[in-house]
Design an enzyme around this catalytic site. Structure first.
Site, short mmCIF file in Angstrom:
data_model
loop_
_atom_site.label_atom_id
_atom_site.label_comp_id
_atom_site.label_asym_id
_atom_site.label_seq_id
_atom_site.Cartn_x
_atom_site.Cartn_y
_atom_site.Cartn_z
N HIS A 1 0.82 -1.23 0.00
CA HIS A 1 0.00 0.00 0.00
C HIS A 1 0.85 1.28 0.00
CE1 HIS A 1 -3.53 -2.42 0.59
NE2 HIS A 1 -3.15 -2.84 1.77
N ASP B 1 -3.09 -10.79 -1.90
CA ASP B 1 -3.57 -10.21 -0.65
C ASP B 1 -5.05 -9.81 -0.82
OD1 ASP B 1 -2.15 -8.66 1.96
OD2 ASP B 1 -3.97 -7.67 1.23
N HIS C 1 -6.49 -7.22 0.06
CA HIS C 1 -6.61 -5.79 -0.27
C HIS C 1 -5.94 -5.49 -1.60
CE1 HIS C 1 -6.59 -5.99 4.24
NE2 HIS C 1 -7.63 -5.19 4.08
N ASP D 1 -4.30 -12.68 4.04
CA ASP D 1 -5.54 -12.19 4.67
C ASP D 1 -6.78 -12.47 3.82
OD1 ASP D 1 -4.61 -10.38 2.81
OD2 ASP D 1 -4.56 -8.66 4.18
ZN LIG Z 1 -4.07 -7.05 3.09
#
Ligand SMILES: [Zn+2]
Length: 306
Positions: free
Chosen positions: A121, A158, A160, A242
């Site tokens: 990120h 992931d 996200h 995750d």
């Molecule tokens: Zn994540």
């Protein structure tokens, strides 16, 4: 035998109590690798010169000043610094760089970086979502800039969207970036029609509840053909666990077995185009048992089980 790059000082990054990205994650991931056949190495810190390939030196200097302000400094509501955070983050980035150096030099064909904080990120001059430096984006540039790779692919599974990685690599058409992620979900980016300025970004949003069968079909029907088309000289993985069904942050429903299966398929592509070269970097994964089991299955599929 795959190389495991990890350093105990990655536990020195200490967000406040109750934060999901906690030092215990490192121990959990490593516990999953006990019993696998791995060559373990401690990476060096990434230097200013290495980080400044993608992060302005002013950003590095600003982080160093902020780290000294207090025992715990909030860069944003999610992203914190403690004494030791920058050491940990530089080791995580250094691990990703060392992984690329090893696999591109033929000293190993697979490498896994068990480090924290994660990186996908982080933007060029803005920390975000627990991340300070774009570890996997730096790794991609390393392969291109220093090792003569002509094309690199990054697969980010992931839960996200890897918004930071996309922002750091999308201008470079030599890098294919593929991200699967829950949507709608934080950080809100990664729509299916966002292919980047050169069409070398593949965003694959997934509805909450998506499980292994649907994911495996997507990998087989959509992701693997795109990777075959790109013919990467190196495959990088942003290995966030995750998307596991037990993860407290994510809402997807993958299992450790799914992560192993996904990894095995990605290794097959690398075998055909990249002489087997795969470097994988830990991103998220916030249920300690799920992280342990998933890291085990992932690294076993990288060849640690052999
Ligand atoms: Zn994540």
């Amino acid at each position: 035998m795959p190389v495991l790059l990890t350093h105990p000082d990655c536990a020195r990054h200490r967000p406040p109590k109750g934060h999901p990205e906690r030092p215990e994650r490192l121990a959990a991931a490593l516990a999953g690798l006990d019993g696998l056949s791995l060559r373990r190495e401690e990476p060096p810190e990434a230097t200013d010169e290495e980080l400044s390939v993608l992060h302005p030196r002013a950003y590095l200097a600003a982080l160093a000043l902020r780290e000294q302000e207090a025992e715990q400094v909030a860069l944003d509501p999610d992203t914190w610094l403690s004494p030791g955070s920058l050491r940990a983050a530089r080791l995580a980035a250094g691990g990703a760089l060392r992984a690329v150096d090893l696999v591109m030099a033929g000293e190993a064909s697979k490498a896994f970086v068990a480090a924290r904080p994660p990186g996908h990120h982080a933007l060029a001059a803005t920390p975000m979502g627990f991340c300070l430096f774009g570890n996997v984006a730096l790794a991609a540039r390393r392969a291109l800039d220093r090792h003569g790779a002509e094309r690199v692919a990054i697969v980010d599974f992931d839960v996200h969207h890897g918004n930071g990685t996309q922002a750091l690599v999308e201008e470079d058409p030599r890098i294919l970036f593929v991200s699967t992620h829950q949507s709608p979900f934080w950080p809100g980016t990664g729509d299916a029609d966002d292919a980047g300025p050169h069409g070398t970004v593949m965003n694959l949003p997934l509805r909450a509840g998506t499980g292994g069968a649907a994911y495996r079909k997507l990998l087989t029907d959509v992701i693997l053909p795109r990777l075959e088309e790109h013919r990467p000289d190196l495959l990088l993985i942003s290995a966030g666990f995750d998307a596991h069904v037990d993860d407290p942050l994510g809402g997807l429903a993958l299992t450790a077995g799914d992560f192993g299966w996904i990894t095995a398929r990605l290794c097959e592509v690398a075998e055909r185009h990249a002489n087997g070269r795969v470097a994988s970097v830990l991103e998220g994964g916030y249920d300690l048992q799920a992280l342990r089991d998933s890291a085990a299955a992932h690294v076993a599929a990288l060849g640690g089980a052999a």
